[in-house]
Design a protein around this motif. Structure first.
Motif, PDB file in Angstrom:
ATOM      1  N   ARG A   1      -7.425   2.815  -4.395  1.00 40.68           N
ATOM      2  CA  ARG A   1      -7.070   4.072  -5.077  1.00 40.68           C
ATOM      3  C   ARG A   1      -5.953   4.800  -4.325  1.00 40.68           C
ATOM      4  N   LEU A   2      -6.096   4.801  -3.002  1.00 38.15           N
ATOM      5  CA  LEU A   2      -5.084   5.441  -2.170  1.00 38.15           C
ATOM      6  C   LEU A   2      -3.708   4.786  -2.388  1.00 38.15           C
ATOM      7  N   LEU A   3      -3.743   3.449  -2.428  1.00 40.24           N
ATOM      8  CA  LEU A   3      -2.506   2.693  -2.658  1.00 40.24           C
ATOM      9  C   LEU A   3      -1.894   3.042  -4.009  1.00 40.24           C
ATOM     10  N   GLN A   4      -2.774   3.114  -5.016  1.00 43.63           N
ATOM     11  CA  GLN A   4      -2.281   3.408  -6.361  1.00 43.63           C
ATOM     12  C   GLN A   4      -1.584   4.770  -6.396  1.00 43.63           C
ATOM     13  N   ARG A   5      -2.156   5.724  -5.678  1.00 48.39           N
ATOM     14  CA  ARG A   5      -1.612   7.092  -5.726  1.00 48.39           C
ATOM     15  C   ARG A   5      -0.375   7.279  -4.864  1.00 48.39           C
ATOM     16  N   TRP A   6      -0.467   6.787  -3.606  1.00 50.58           N
ATOM     17  CA  TRP A   6       0.574   7.101  -2.626  1.00 50.58           C
ATOM     18  C   TRP A   6       1.353   5.891  -2.131  1.00 50.58           C
ATOM     19  N   GLY A   7       0.862   4.705  -2.458  1.00 50.07           N
ATOM     20  CA  GLY A   7       1.437   3.489  -1.896  1.00 50.07           C
ATOM     21  C   GLY A   7       2.924   3.291  -2.168  1.00 50.07           C
ATOM     22  N   LYS A   8       3.360   3.716  -3.352  1.00 49.66           N
ATOM     23  CA  LYS A   8       4.764   3.496  -3.727  1.00 49.66           C
ATOM     24  C   LYS A   8       5.700   4.304  -2.836  1.00 49.66           C
ATOM     25  N   HIS A   9       5.237   5.469  -2.418  1.00 47.70           N
ATOM     26  CA  HIS A   9       6.127   6.401  -1.718  1.00 47.70           C
ATOM     27  C   HIS A   9       6.111   6.244  -0.197  1.00 47.70           C
ATOM     28  N   THR A  10       4.933   5.992   0.368  1.00 47.88           N
ATOM     29  CA  THR A  10       4.867   5.996   1.842  1.00 47.88           C
ATOM     30  C   THR A  10       4.489   4.637   2.412  1.00 47.88           C
ATOM     31  N   SER A  11       5.350   4.168   3.288  1.00 41.54           N
ATOM     32  CA  SER A  11       5.073   2.843   3.858  1.00 41.54           C
ATOM     33  C   SER A  11       3.889   2.898   4.828  1.00 41.54           C
ATOM     34  N   GLU A  12       3.672   4.065   5.502  1.00 45.23           N
ATOM     35  CA  GLU A  12       2.515   4.163   6.433  1.00 45.23           C
ATOM     36  C   GLU A  12       1.204   4.007   5.676  1.00 45.23           C
ATOM     37  N   VAL A  13       1.139   4.664   4.527  1.00 44.84           N
ATOM     38  CA  VAL A  13      -0.084   4.567   3.711  1.00 44.84           C
ATOM     39  C   VAL A  13      -0.304   3.116   3.299  1.00 44.84           C
ATOM     40  N   ARG A  14       0.800   2.480   2.884  1.00 44.63           N
ATOM     41  CA  ARG A  14       0.696   1.076   2.466  1.00 44.63           C
ATOM     42  C   ARG A  14       0.131   0.216   3.590  1.00 44.63           C
ATOM     43  N   GLU A  15       0.719   0.389   4.774  1.00 41.66           N
ATOM     44  CA  GLU A  15       0.292  -0.446   5.906  1.00 41.66           C
ATOM     45  C   GLU A  15      -1.149  -0.187   6.303  1.00 41.66           C
ATOM     46  N   GLU A  16      -1.502   1.097   6.359  1.00 40.86           N
ATOM     47  CA  GLU A  16      -2.871   1.450   6.758  1.00 40.86           C
ATOM     48  C   GLU A  16      -3.875   0.874   5.752  1.00 40.86           C
ATOM     49  N   ALA A  17      -3.544   1.058   4.463  1.00 43.44           N
ATOM     50  CA  ALA A  17      -4.470   0.603   3.416  1.00 43.44           C
ATOM     51  C   ALA A  17      -4.621  -0.918   3.443  1.00 43.44           C
ATOM     52  N   LEU A  18      -3.498  -1.609   3.574  1.00 37.33           N
ATOM     53  CA  LEU A  18      -3.571  -3.077   3.555  1.00 37.33           C
ATOM     54  C   LEU A  18      -4.348  -3.608   4.760  1.00 37.33           C
ATOM     55  N   ALA A  19      -4.127  -2.984   5.931  1.00 37.59           N
ATOM     56  CA  ALA A  19      -4.849  -3.433   7.133  1.00 37.59           C
ATOM     57  C   ALA A  19      -6.352  -3.201   6.955  1.00 37.59           C
ATOM     58  N   ALA A  20      -6.704  -2.035   6.395  1.00 36.39           N
ATOM     59  CA  ALA A  20      -8.135  -1.729   6.214  1.00 36.39           C
ATOM     60  C   ALA A  20      -8.768  -2.682   5.204  1.00 36.39           C
ATOM     61  N   ILE A  21      -8.015  -2.952   4.132  1.00 32.27           N
ATOM     62  CA  ILE A  21      -8.549  -3.861   3.103  1.00 32.27           C
ATOM     63  C   ILE A  21      -8.765  -5.253   3.698  1.00 32.27           C
ATOM     64  N   GLN A  22      -7.803  -5.677   4.508  1.00 36.25           N
ATOM     65  CA  GLN A  22      -7.923  -6.999   5.136  1.00 36.25           C
ATOM     66  C   GLN A  22      -9.155  -7.046   6.047  1.00 36.25           C
ATOM     67  N   GLN A  23      -9.354  -5.989   6.826  1.00 30.78           N
ATOM     68  CA  GLN A  23     -10.501  -5.944   7.739  1.00 30.78           C
ATOM     69  C   GLN A  23     -11.830  -5.995   6.980  1.00 30.78           C
ATOM     70  N   GLU A  24     -11.902  -5.231   5.886  1.00 27.05           N
ATOM     71  CA  GLU A  24     -13.150  -5.204   5.110  1.00 27.05           C
ATOM     72  C   GLU A  24     -13.393  -6.539   4.404  1.00 27.05           C
ATOM     73  N   CYS A  25     -12.302  -7.194   3.989  1.00 30.34           N
ATOM     74  CA  CYS A  25     -12.456  -8.520   3.368  1.00 30.34           C
ATOM     75  C   CYS A  25     -13.027  -9.494   4.396  1.00 30.34           C
ATOM     76  N   GLY A  26     -12.529  -9.394   5.642  1.00 29.31           N
ATOM     77  CA  GLY A  26     -13.044 -10.252   6.714  1.00 29.31           C
ATOM     78  C   GLY A  26     -14.522 -10.006   6.932  1.00 29.31           C
ATOM     79  N   ARG A  27     -14.904  -8.724   6.918  1.00 27.94           N
ATOM     80  CA  ARG A  27     -16.306  -8.364   7.130  1.00 27.94           C
ATOM     81  C   ARG A  27     -17.189  -8.929   6.011  1.00 27.94           C
ATOM     82  N   LEU A  28     -16.690  -8.776   4.768  1.00 27.72           N
ATOM     83  CA  LEU A  28     -17.433  -9.304   3.617  1.00 27.72           C
ATOM     84  C   LEU A  28     -17.620 -10.804   3.742  1.00 27.72           C
TER      85      LEU A  28
END
Ligand code: ADP
Length: 262
Positions: free
Chosen positions: A58-85
């Motif tokens: 959701r965060l990516l959908q809202r802010w991802g286009k504009h801010t590269s920091e948000v993109r990076e943070e979100a992608l790293a977190a998603i990757q970590q949670e996928c690993g956990r799953l």
């Protein structure tokens, strides 16, 4: 008179039957409750990373286009949670497999534990950081009837825990034969487990410190799997605090040496 005696005999037998039946029902009910609890816990554990992933999407959908920091943070977190799953699902599958007794053990063979210990020494030697000293030692004979893959899995779980919960000091594995059992001790000088928590650590999904357990990537299933593997081998596993406040896991497996002589 004899008719009355046999009546009371029948009544006593019926009474015994009813009480045996009731205790069986209690056991079935207890096991169903445990199963339901397990499904509830597993669903909860699976849901947590999904909720986090959903939040970041959701965060990516809202802010991802504009801010590269948000993109990076979100992608790293998603990757970590996928690993956990994926680790959680893998552990759930292993647990289901090792609890499907008596078919869970496929390749039981009488063999020495030494090659497994050598393998473990080699594999974990490079995984431990330099400031934690790992020693793997043994005293022969160490003849056991084991499914080698499963025993390797057991040692991997114990060493993974020792590594996760030890910041400095040492981790030692020592295997020896004592009377009719082969013992494996895995001892660390880590953060230890509070005395009152010790009885629960073999429970599925139990973590002493939920937050730390999660960030370490722990599923809370490691010791439950370890216990199932040991039980499949008709062995015993226990855990205790050491005098220095670390942890010592003691595993015993029936020795094949004595069994052969008998
Ligand atoms: P996890 O995947 O969280 O490590 P385990 O079932 O292997 O789950 O262990 C259950 C809990 O027991 C852990 O979360 C941890 O709190 C505690 N624990 C297990 N092994 C150790 C150890 N060697 N030192 C300290 N705490 C431990």
């Amino acid at each position: 008179l004899s008719a009355r005696m046999s009546d009371s005999h029948v009544a006593a037998e019926l009474g015994e039957l009813v009480s045996a039946f009731n205790s069986l029902l209690d056991r079935v009910e207890e096991s169903m409750k445990r199963q339901q609890q397990f499904v509830a816990d597993a669903s909860h554990e699976l849901k947590t990373p999904l909720t986090i992933i959903d939040g970041y999407v959701r965060l990516l959908q809202r802010w991802g286009k504009h801010t590269s920091e948000v993109r990076e943070e979100a992608l790293a977190a998603i990757q970590q949670e996928c690993g956990r799953l994926s680790r959680l699902i893998q552990d759930l599958l292993i647990l289901a497999k090792v609890q499907r007794a008596p078919f869970a053990i496929q390749n039981i063979e009488i063999q020495s534990l030494v090659p497994v210990l050598q393998e473990v020494k080699q594999a974990w030697g490079s995984v431990f950081p330099h400031h934690i000293e790992l020693t793997v030692q043994w005293r022969e004979p160490l003849l056991v009837a084991i499914d080698r893959e499963r025993i390797r899995q057991l040692l991997d779980i114990l060493l993974d825990n020792a590594k996760k919960y030890t910041e400095k000091g040492s981790v030692s594995v020592y295997a020896y034969t004592e009377r009719d059992v082969v013992c494996i001790d895995v001892e660390d000088t880590g953060i230890g487990i509070p005395q009152e928590e010790l009885p629960h650590v073999f429970d599925r999904f139990y973590r002493v410190d939920k937050a730390r357990g999660r960030s370490n990537g722990g599923s809370g299933l490691g010791l439950a799997i370890a216990q199932s593997i040991v039980q499949l081998h008709r062995g015993h596993i226990s855990i205790k605090r050491t005098v220095t406040g670390g942890t010592k896991v003691h595993v015993t497996l029936p020795s094949a040496q004595l069994n052969e002589q008998e």
